[in-house]
Design a protein around this motif. Structure first.
Motif, PDB file in Angstrom:
ATOM      1  N   ASN A   1      -2.292 -16.266  -0.875  1.00  0.00           N
ATOM      2  CA  ASN A   1      -2.271 -15.360  -2.029  1.00  0.00           C
ATOM      3  C   ASN A   1      -2.188 -13.904  -1.569  1.00  0.00           C
ATOM      4  O   ASN A   1      -1.432 -13.099  -2.128  1.00  0.00           O
ATOM      5  CB  ASN A   1      -3.527 -15.549  -2.884  1.00  0.00           C
ATOM      6  CG  ASN A   1      -3.351 -16.610  -3.951  1.00  0.00           C
ATOM      7  OD1 ASN A   1      -2.346 -17.306  -4.003  1.00  0.00           O
ATOM      8  ND2 ASN A   1      -4.353 -16.739  -4.809  1.00  0.00           N
TER       9      ASN A   1
ATOM     10  N   TYR B   1       0.810  -4.980 -11.685  1.00  0.00           N
ATOM     11  CA  TYR B   1      -0.106  -6.087 -11.953  1.00  0.00           C
ATOM     12  C   TYR B   1       0.489  -7.365 -11.386  1.00  0.00           C
ATOM     13  O   TYR B   1       1.708  -7.544 -11.401  1.00  0.00           O
ATOM     14  CB  TYR B   1      -0.313  -6.282 -13.465  1.00  0.00           C
ATOM     15  CG  TYR B   1      -0.751  -5.029 -14.184  1.00  0.00           C
ATOM     16  CD1 TYR B   1      -2.106  -4.729 -14.347  1.00  0.00           C
ATOM     17  CD2 TYR B   1       0.186  -4.148 -14.712  1.00  0.00           C
ATOM     18  CE1 TYR B   1      -2.509  -3.572 -15.009  1.00  0.00           C
ATOM     19  CE2 TYR B   1      -0.204  -2.984 -15.369  1.00  0.00           C
ATOM     20  CZ  TYR B   1      -1.544  -2.704 -15.511  1.00  0.00           C
ATOM     21  OH  TYR B   1      -1.932  -1.562 -16.155  1.00  0.00           O
TER      22      TYR B   1
ATOM     23  N   THR C   1      -5.080  -7.230 -11.312  1.00  0.00           N
ATOM     24  CA  THR C   1      -4.813  -8.664 -11.405  1.00  0.00           C
ATOM     25  C   THR C   1      -5.058  -9.162 -12.828  1.00  0.00           C
ATOM     26  O   THR C   1      -5.948  -8.675 -13.530  1.00  0.00           O
ATOM     27  CB  THR C   1      -5.715  -9.432 -10.416  1.00  0.00           C
ATOM     28  OG1 THR C   1      -5.532  -8.884  -9.099  1.00  0.00           O
ATOM     29  CG2 THR C   1      -5.383 -10.915 -10.394  1.00  0.00           C
TER      30      THR C   1
ATOM     31  N   ALA D   1      -2.352 -14.322 -11.517  1.00  0.00           N
ATOM     32  CA  ALA D   1      -2.830 -15.375 -10.614  1.00  0.00           C
ATOM     33  C   ALA D   1      -3.569 -16.439 -11.411  1.00  0.00           C
ATOM     34  O   ALA D   1      -4.199 -16.142 -12.437  1.00  0.00           O
ATOM     35  CB  ALA D   1      -3.749 -14.787  -9.551  1.00  0.00           C
TER      36      ALA D   1
ATOM     37  N   VAL E   1      -6.299 -11.418  -4.248  1.00  0.00           N
ATOM     38  CA  VAL E   1      -5.271 -10.644  -4.966  1.00  0.00           C
ATOM     39  C   VAL E   1      -5.881  -9.353  -5.513  1.00  0.00           C
ATOM     40  O   VAL E   1      -5.302  -8.270  -5.388  1.00  0.00           O
ATOM     41  CB  VAL E   1      -4.662 -11.475  -6.121  1.00  0.00           C
ATOM     42  CG1 VAL E   1      -3.578 -10.688  -6.850  1.00  0.00           C
ATOM     43  CG2 VAL E   1      -4.084 -12.787  -5.586  1.00  0.00           C
ATOM     44  N   MET E   2      -7.059  -9.451  -6.088  1.00  0.00           N
ATOM     45  CA  MET E   2      -7.707  -8.299  -6.701  1.00  0.00           C
ATOM     46  C   MET E   2      -8.010  -7.203  -5.689  1.00  0.00           C
ATOM     47  O   MET E   2      -8.039  -6.012  -6.042  1.00  0.00           O
ATOM     48  CB  MET E   2      -8.993  -8.733  -7.414  1.00  0.00           C
ATOM     49  CG  MET E   2      -8.757  -9.584  -8.644  1.00  0.00           C
ATOM     50  SD  MET E   2     -10.286 -10.011  -9.522  1.00  0.00           S
ATOM     51  CE  MET E   2     -10.829  -8.396 -10.086  1.00  0.00           C
TER      52      MET E   2
ATOM     53  N   PRO F   1     -11.141  -8.687 -13.884  1.00  0.00           N
ATOM     54  CA  PRO F   1      -9.734  -8.326 -13.707  1.00  0.00           C
ATOM     55  C   PRO F   1      -9.261  -7.405 -14.828  1.00  0.00           C
ATOM     56  O   PRO F   1      -9.995  -7.176 -15.798  1.00  0.00           O
ATOM     57  CB  PRO F   1      -9.022  -9.682 -13.807  1.00  0.00           C
ATOM     58  CG  PRO F   1      -9.873 -10.443 -14.785  1.00  0.00           C
ATOM     59  CD  PRO F   1     -11.296 -10.036 -14.450  1.00  0.00           C
TER      60      PRO F   1
ATOM     61  N   ALA G   1       0.863 -11.395  -2.478  1.00  0.00           N
ATOM     62  CA  ALA G   1       0.526 -10.251  -3.329  1.00  0.00           C
ATOM     63  C   ALA G   1       0.771  -8.929  -2.609  1.00  0.00           C
ATOM     64  O   ALA G   1       1.197  -7.945  -3.230  1.00  0.00           O
ATOM     65  CB  ALA G   1      -0.923 -10.344  -3.783  1.00  0.00           C
TER      66      ALA G   1
ATOM     67  N   VAL H   1      -8.636 -15.652  -6.038  1.00  0.00           N
ATOM     68  CA  VAL H   1      -8.380 -14.577  -6.999  1.00  0.00           C
ATOM     69  C   VAL H   1      -8.793 -13.234  -6.405  1.00  0.00           C
ATOM     70  O   VAL H   1      -8.070 -12.234  -6.518  1.00  0.00           O
ATOM     71  CB  VAL H   1      -9.124 -14.831  -8.326  1.00  0.00           C
ATOM     72  CG1 VAL H   1      -8.917 -13.669  -9.291  1.00  0.00           C
ATOM     73  CG2 VAL H   1      -8.644 -16.129  -8.970  1.00  0.00           C
TER      74      VAL H   1
END
Length: 213
Positions: free
Chosen positions: A71, A85, A106, A88, A100-101, A137, A75, A97
């Motif tokens: 991920n 943005y 996200t 996911a 990615v954040m 998010p 990303a 998650v």
């Protein structure tokens, strides 16, 4: 003109067509959402080009659903290309998650708009809402095809987390209904990009949303 709540899902392959439609409709949009078809057909640079042409936020709808490192690798390149943005999946767990954040804003899928979502995703929605409330998010994906689910998801979410709803138009969702149910943003694809006059179609949906808001 009031700030738009309309997001164009630009699910086409061709670079020139994508740029033309985006430029013609930009006045009525809050953001442009790109998915795998456009990235596969036109390359990752299309994110950069759409941002330059429209001046709008770009949402990369990759529905990332892999281990944290994968991920993160995906990303990283997408944000580097100019995406504001990235979408996911939450069902792979908080660490995936968070990977990615850590790189940018996200949006977590908590429920999808197609009928098959009832098989496996909808039964997990409550847990995915809890995950979103924990991680904070920018927003979550909820189904415009089921306004009652949008209302339920909105009622369980922290108020600052946005509710973003695909499924208006070709899938049967109604912009007016879903905004009344609590959606912050409405995603529309085929009803705009397959229209003979995409600009007019975008304007009409924009006005429909504005009347409710």
């Amino acid at each position: 003109m009031k700030e738009s709540r309309l997001i164009l899902a630009l699910d086409v392959y061709e670079r020139e067509r994508a740029l033309e439609i985006a430029e013609r409709t930009a006045e009525y949009l809050w953001a442009v959402k790109v998915n795998w078809p456009l990235i596969i057909g036109s390359g990752l640079k299309i994110i950069t080009e759409l941002k330059q042409v429209t001046g709008l936020p770009i949402i990369a709808d990759l529905k990332l659903a892999d281990i944290p490192n994968t991920n993160r690798l995906i990303a990283s390149k997408v944000f580097e290309a100019g995406a504001d943005y990235v979408i996911a999946h939450g069902f792979v767990g908080r660490e995936s998650v968070k990977a990615v954040m850590e790189l940018g804003e996200t949006i977590i899928v908590v429920e999808m708009s197609h009928p098959g979502a009832g098989e496996f995703i909808q039964p997990a929605t409550d847990g995915l809402i809890e995950l979103a409330n924990e991680l904070g998010p920018f927003g979550v994906i909820a189904p415009a095809t089921r306004p009652e689910r949008v209302a339920y998801i909105r009622s369980k979410l922290r108020p600052e987390i946005k509710v973003i709803t695909p499924g208006v138009g070709a899938q049967g969702g109604k912009a007016e209904e879903v905004v009344k149910a609590g959606a912050d943003y409405v995603i529309v694809g085929r009803s705009i990009y397959t229209s003979k006059n995409p600009r007019e179609s975008a304007r009409r949906i924009f006005e429909e949303i504005k009347e409710v808001v």
